[in-house]
Design a protein around this motif. Structure first.
Motif, PDB file in Angstrom:
ATOM      1  N   SER A   1      -2.293   3.721  -5.999  1.00  0.00           N
ATOM      2  CA  SER A   1      -2.743   4.330  -7.243  1.00  0.00           C
ATOM      3  C   SER A   1      -3.212   3.272  -8.237  1.00  0.00           C
ATOM      4  O   SER A   1      -4.257   3.434  -8.885  1.00  0.00           O
ATOM      5  CB  SER A   1      -1.606   5.155  -7.859  1.00  0.00           C
ATOM      6  N   ILE A   2      -2.460   2.202  -8.367  1.00  0.00           N
ATOM      7  CA  ILE A   2      -2.853   1.118  -9.279  1.00  0.00           C
ATOM      8  C   ILE A   2      -4.181   0.503  -8.835  1.00  0.00           C
ATOM      9  O   ILE A   2      -5.057   0.218  -9.657  1.00  0.00           O
ATOM     10  CB  ILE A   2      -1.741   0.055  -9.336  1.00  0.00           C
ATOM     11  N   ALA A   3      -4.347   0.323  -7.523  1.00  0.00           N
ATOM     12  CA  ALA A   3      -5.597  -0.239  -7.017  1.00  0.00           C
ATOM     13  C   ALA A   3      -6.783   0.645  -7.375  1.00  0.00           C
ATOM     14  O   ALA A   3      -7.830   0.158  -7.813  1.00  0.00           O
ATOM     15  CB  ALA A   3      -5.501  -0.418  -5.500  1.00  0.00           C
ATOM     16  N   LEU A   4      -6.648   1.948  -7.203  1.00  0.00           N
ATOM     17  CA  LEU A   4      -7.749   2.856  -7.543  1.00  0.00           C
ATOM     18  C   LEU A   4      -8.079   2.799  -9.030  1.00  0.00           C
ATOM     19  O   LEU A   4      -9.252   2.824  -9.423  1.00  0.00           O
ATOM     20  CB  LEU A   4      -7.387   4.295  -7.155  1.00  0.00           C
ATOM     21  N   GLY A   5      -7.042   2.705  -9.857  1.00  0.00           N
ATOM     22  CA  GLY A   5      -7.272   2.604 -11.292  1.00  0.00           C
ATOM     23  C   GLY A   5      -8.017   1.336 -11.671  1.00  0.00           C
ATOM     24  O   GLY A   5      -8.903   1.352 -12.540  1.00  0.00           O
ATOM     25  N   LEU A   6      -7.691   0.234 -11.022  1.00  0.00           N
ATOM     26  CA  LEU A   6      -8.351  -1.039 -11.301  1.00  0.00           C
ATOM     27  C   LEU A   6      -9.788  -1.040 -10.786  1.00  0.00           C
ATOM     28  O   LEU A   6     -10.695  -1.586 -11.421  1.00  0.00           O
ATOM     29  CB  LEU A   6      -7.555  -2.183 -10.680  1.00  0.00           C
TER      30      LEU A   6
ATOM     31  N   ALA B   1       0.836  -1.204   0.000  1.00  0.00           N
ATOM     32  CA  ALA B   1       0.000   0.000   0.000  1.00  0.00           C
ATOM     33  C   ALA B   1       0.866   1.247   0.000  1.00  0.00           C
ATOM     34  O   ALA B   1       0.685   2.161   0.813  1.00  0.00           O
ATOM     35  CB  ALA B   1      -0.937   0.000   1.203  1.00  0.00           C
ATOM     36  N   GLY B   2       1.846   1.273  -0.925  1.00  0.00           N
ATOM     37  CA  GLY B   2       2.602   2.487  -1.156  1.00  0.00           C
ATOM     38  C   GLY B   2       1.924   3.301  -2.242  1.00  0.00           C
ATOM     39  O   GLY B   2       0.789   3.016  -2.639  1.00  0.00           O
TER      40      GLY B   2
ATOM     41  N   ALA C   1      -1.195  12.972   0.404  1.00  0.00           N
ATOM     42  CA  ALA C   1      -1.456  11.837  -0.479  1.00  0.00           C
ATOM     43  C   ALA C   1      -1.914  10.623   0.319  1.00  0.00           C
ATOM     44  O   ALA C   1      -2.825   9.891  -0.098  1.00  0.00           O
ATOM     45  CB  ALA C   1      -0.201  11.505  -1.276  1.00  0.00           C
ATOM     46  N   ARG C   2      -1.306  10.412   1.469  1.00  0.00           N
ATOM     47  CA  ARG C   2      -1.691   9.270   2.312  1.00  0.00           C
ATOM     48  C   ARG C   2      -3.159   9.376   2.728  1.00  0.00           C
ATOM     49  O   ARG C   2      -3.911   8.392   2.663  1.00  0.00           O
ATOM     50  CB  ARG C   2      -0.790   9.195   3.553  1.00  0.00           C
ATOM     51  N   MET C   3      -3.570  10.548   3.162  1.00  0.00           N
ATOM     52  CA  MET C   3      -4.961  10.730   3.587  1.00  0.00           C
ATOM     53  C   MET C   3      -5.934  10.502   2.431  1.00  0.00           C
ATOM     54  O   MET C   3      -7.007   9.923   2.618  1.00  0.00           O
ATOM     55  CB  MET C   3      -5.147  12.123   4.190  1.00  0.00           C
ATOM     56  N   HIS C   4      -5.550  10.950   1.251  1.00  0.00           N
ATOM     57  CA  HIS C   4      -6.398  10.745   0.072  1.00  0.00           C
ATOM     58  C   HIS C   4      -6.607   9.265  -0.204  1.00  0.00           C
ATOM     59  O   HIS C   4      -7.745   8.801  -0.370  1.00  0.00           O
ATOM     60  CB  HIS C   4      -5.751  11.422  -1.133  1.00  0.00           C
ATOM     61  N   PHE C   5      -5.526   8.511  -0.248  1.00  0.00           N
ATOM     62  CA  PHE C   5      -5.640   7.089  -0.559  1.00  0.00           C
ATOM     63  C   PHE C   5      -6.351   6.327   0.558  1.00  0.00           C
ATOM     64  O   PHE C   5      -7.114   5.389   0.289  1.00  0.00           O
ATOM     65  CB  PHE C   5      -4.262   6.487  -0.809  1.00  0.00           C
TER      66      PHE C   5
ATOM     67  N   GLN D   1       1.980   5.576 -15.805  1.00  0.00           N
ATOM     68  CA  GLN D   1       2.468   4.698 -16.863  1.00  0.00           C
ATOM     69  C   GLN D   1       2.422   3.243 -16.424  1.00  0.00           C
ATOM     70  O   GLN D   1       2.022   2.357 -17.195  1.00  0.00           O
ATOM     71  CB  GLN D   1       3.898   5.092 -17.243  1.00  0.00           C
ATOM     72  N   ALA D   2       2.814   2.952 -15.192  1.00  0.00           N
ATOM     73  CA  ALA D   2       2.777   1.584 -14.686  1.00  0.00           C
ATOM     74  C   ALA D   2       1.350   1.046 -14.687  1.00  0.00           C
ATOM     75  O   ALA D   2       1.102  -0.106 -15.076  1.00  0.00           O
ATOM     76  CB  ALA D   2       3.360   1.534 -13.273  1.00  0.00           C
ATOM     77  N   GLU D   3       0.413   1.873 -14.262  1.00  0.00           N
ATOM     78  CA  GLU D   3      -0.996   1.455 -14.258  1.00  0.00           C
ATOM     79  C   GLU D   3      -1.471   1.134 -15.674  1.00  0.00           C
ATOM     80  O   GLU D   3      -2.168   0.138 -15.887  1.00  0.00           O
ATOM     81  CB  GLU D   3      -1.848   2.579 -13.669  1.00  0.00           C
TER      82      GLU D   3
END
Length: 331
Positions: free
Chosen positions: A14-19, A8-9, A141-145, A320-322
């Motif tokens: 970010s990838i999780a939210l995109g998925l 959960a870095g 950023a942490r609070m957002h995620f 890009q990774a996502e």
């Protein structure tokens, strides 16, 4: 699909939210007690312009420039400008001279050459430039995620089998904690948080030098890191070896290393002793690729029938990774 994201870095969240946005059923498994528990929450989060920080890697320079705009579009609200952002070339032991450094910058970015670096409190440098740069406020950023992924993140959860049959896909975003392919070494790292002015950042390039960089303006904190002293070791060949080293450190070990870092910075920017006080120590592990040119490129590879592994490049490459991951899952 039912997809598990390991870690959960910034990359994992970010990838999780995109998925999730694509309609997948996603769980994020984090072995620590909070998100951003590793490198994402404990290493300076600067949005590199490429050439100033990585003058020896054209590939990294291009990647930083290509990814910056799309990162800012998605996460720009968590970034802030650095008012006075100085890159200076050390007078001795640098891997690059100031004239060459300026020529590299001239082809890529706008900058101001410091007429007299001493006017900015610098010592023992061949020359310096001021460039525009932004940094990520990690706490924001942490609070957002944490809010966006509420219910999807499972903390204090062992990784288990990466290529698990319980999920259609697993995305390993643990900074290569479970897979060392392409990793030269794992560095157990120390970053020192200093309380003091946050209007100036100073980075000494290019070689075994220190960097004082704004961390959180609201809290009056800057980070201090050092290519020479931030790693406690550059010989760990596995993540577990690096973790064992960190776990074996005493408070005195950490404090001693921090003083080496402060002395290192004071040699180039003496004000670090007068204007700043140690507030906190941050420990983490980073996976370092084998590259004499400091190449820092994101990589996504298949590591099992149902598993992909992300080797993080710079933080701006997360979009890009996502994109690559979605293409590989769809394919």
């Amino acid at each position: 699909m039912r997809i598990r994201v390991l870690g959960a870095g910034f990359y994992g969240c970010s990838i999780a939210l995109g998925l999730i946005a694509d309609g997948h059923d996603v769980e994020v498994h984090e072995s620590g007690g909070r998100i951003f528990n590793g490198a994402s929450g404990n290493i300076p989060a600067r949005l590199h312009l490429g050439a100033p920080h990585y003058p020896r890697s054209a590939a990294t320079q291009r990647a930083c420039q290509e990814h910056n705009a799309e990162f800012m579009e998605r996460y720009g609200r968590f970034t802030r400008p650095v008012p006075i952002n100085i890159y200076a070339v050390a007078a001795d032991h640098s891997l690059i001279d100031f004239g060459t450094y300026r020529r590299i910058l001239r082809d890529q970015i706008e900058f101001i050459t410091l007429h007299d670096p001493a006017e900015f409190g610098l010592a023992f440098v061949e020359g310096g430039v001021m460039v525009g740069e932004r940094h990520i406020v990690v706490d924001d950023a942490r609070m957002h995620f944490a809010a966006q992924l509420a219910g999807a993140v499972k903390l204090n959860t062992p990784i288990g089998e990466v290529d698990s049959k319980d999920f259609d896909f697993t995305i390993d975003a643990t900074f290569c904690a479970n897979d060392g392919a392409g990793v030269d070494r794992y560095e157990p790292c120390l970053v020192v948080l200093l309380r003091g002015p946050t209007d100036k950042s100073v980075t000494i390039v290019d070689g075994p030098f220190p960097s004082l960089y704004v961390w959180n303006e609201d809290l009056g904190l800057s980070s201090l890191s050092s290519a020479k002293w931030t790693p406690f070791s550059k010989t760990c060949k596995t993540w577990r070896e690096a973790k064992a080293l960190l776990d074996g450190l005493s408070a005195a070990d950490v404090e001693r290393q921090a003083q080496f870092m402060i002395s290192d910075m004071a040699g180039f920017y003496p004000a670090v002793r007068d204007l700043y006080q140690v507030e906190d120590y941050r420990l983490s592990i980073r996976a370092m690729p084998l590259s004499g040119a400091d190449s820092r490129l994101v990589e996504v590879v298949k590591v099992g029938e149902r598993a992909l592994r992300v080797r993080a490049g710079k933080i701006d490459a997360v979009v890009q990774a996502e994109r690559v991951i979605k293409d590989m899952i769809d394919g």
